[in-house]
Motif scaffolding. Structure first.
Motif: not given
Length: 363
Positions: A169-173, A207, A210-211
């Motif tokens: 989740k913290n790397e989706v962007l 973005k 976050d998904s």
């Protein structure tokens, strides 16, 4: 999506074999565990009523007495074009054409299947995209696939970096931004612009949230865990039919883990048999072997080369490709549910190049 003209209620007997069953498709350090240009194909022969006696066909192959069962390698060898030179293949096609048999198959482009969840994830988060329907989504999938073929090394590096298909989740962007960077050089190209620009825009919704729901919470680097759904699908779709599979240990084990239910009752409409004792399974190996060669050929050749190849065939090659295309059309006319391709427009459209060449030659 299901074609509304498919007859899934009919009573048929499906015989199966498979080719290019790599069990699992995953990322290694700098490549895949298997070539991505070979489609997984499951299929074979299908008929209604009593099983036909195919002994006369097998006798006509005049195989060595030491051969215990017919395999594709006994009928044709080499690449797809070379296989079309086989006289035995012509005997095979002519027998099917004149004895009430049809062909069925499911073909899966494993690279395409491995990346389309990116598009489906973006569409899932975009109401506008959902309203535009499957054609819109398929265009984006096709252009993403074409990009992946060109930028395969960069795509592999991207997937390795983020543990795809298990994006955190913290790397989706950052995943979306890095992937969008791959689009940059192609956005002004008319061949890519609509699909890639559309995907770039709807990924903005992902973005914000976050998904990317369909490429998260999975195993790092495992693109296809197994092919079980492709064996299960015809069993529950053609619930009134009988399904005869080759007794392949890994598949027997895989399907034993599932209980297939319909109207609260378990379906018991499939069996596993030893191919050595079932001639229709042996002949199914011939069919899927050739279909596998066909898709490997179109996946590795451009339209210009395909046109050149099919405008310079020998007579036996012309006869065999015409028979194959006729059998595909005849089987589709019998029941469009017999044939299924999970693939990019880019590759499927090349089959139409082959058809166009054959039409030109008959004109």
């Amino acid at each position: 999506m299901l074609d509304p003209s498919a007859n899934f209620d009919g009573a048929y007997t499906f015989c199966y074999d498979e080719t290019n069953n790599i069990r699992k498709f995953y990322l290694r350090e700098s490549d895949f565990n298997s070539t991505f240009t070979d489609n997984f194909v499951l299929g074979g022969l299908v008929y209604q009523g009593a099983a036909p006696d195919v002994q006369s066909l097998i006798d006509s192959f005049k195989l060595q007495k030491s051969v215990k069962e017919v395999k594709f390698k006994h009928i044709a060898k080499g690449g797809f074009i070379e296989c079309l030179s086989s006289q035995k293949l012509k005997l095979f096609f002519e027998y099917i054409a004149s004895n009430g048999l049809y062909i069925h198959y499911s073909s899966l482009n494993i690279l395409y299947w491995s990346i389309v969840d990116i598009v489906d994830s973006a569409v899932e988060l975009s109401e506008v995209s959902q309203q535009l329907g499957p054609q819109f989504a398929n265009t984006m999938k096709n252009d993403l696939y074409k990009l992946a073929r060109i930028e395969i090394d960069s795509m592999i590096s991207l997937f390795r970096k983020y543990g795809y298909p298990n994006i955190k989740k913290n790397e989706v962007l950052s995943f979306i931004e890095d992937m969008s960077d791959l689009f940059t050089d192609y956005l002004d190209d008319v061949e890519f612009h609509f699909g890639l620009e559309s995907l770039r825009q709807i990924l903005k919704e992902a973005k914000k949230k976050d998904s990317l729901p369909f490429v998260m919470d999975a195993d790092d680097f495992v693109l296809i865990n197994d092919f079980s759904q492709f064996y299960l699908r015809p069993v529950y779709m053609f619930k009134n039919s009988q399904h005869i599979f080759d007794n392949e240990e890994s598949i027997v084990k895989l399907l034993s883990e599932y209980k297939i239910m319909y109207d609260s009752k378990e379906l018991n409409n499939f069996v596993f048999v030893d191919s050595e004792s079932n001639q229709l399974i042996q002949l199914s190996d011939v069919l899927v072997g050739l279909i596998g060669k066909l898709y490997s050929y179109v996946n590795t050749n451009n339209r210009v080369q395909i046109h050149s190849d099919f405008c310079s065939l020998s007579q036996i090659q012309r006869d065999n490709i015409d028979l194959l295309l006729w059998l595909i059309d005849r089987s589709r006319d019998k029941n469009i549910g017999f044939l299924r391709s999970t693939d990019a427009y880019e590759e499927m459209s090349k089959i139409e190049v082959i058809r166009a060449c054959r039409i030109e030659s008959h004109a």
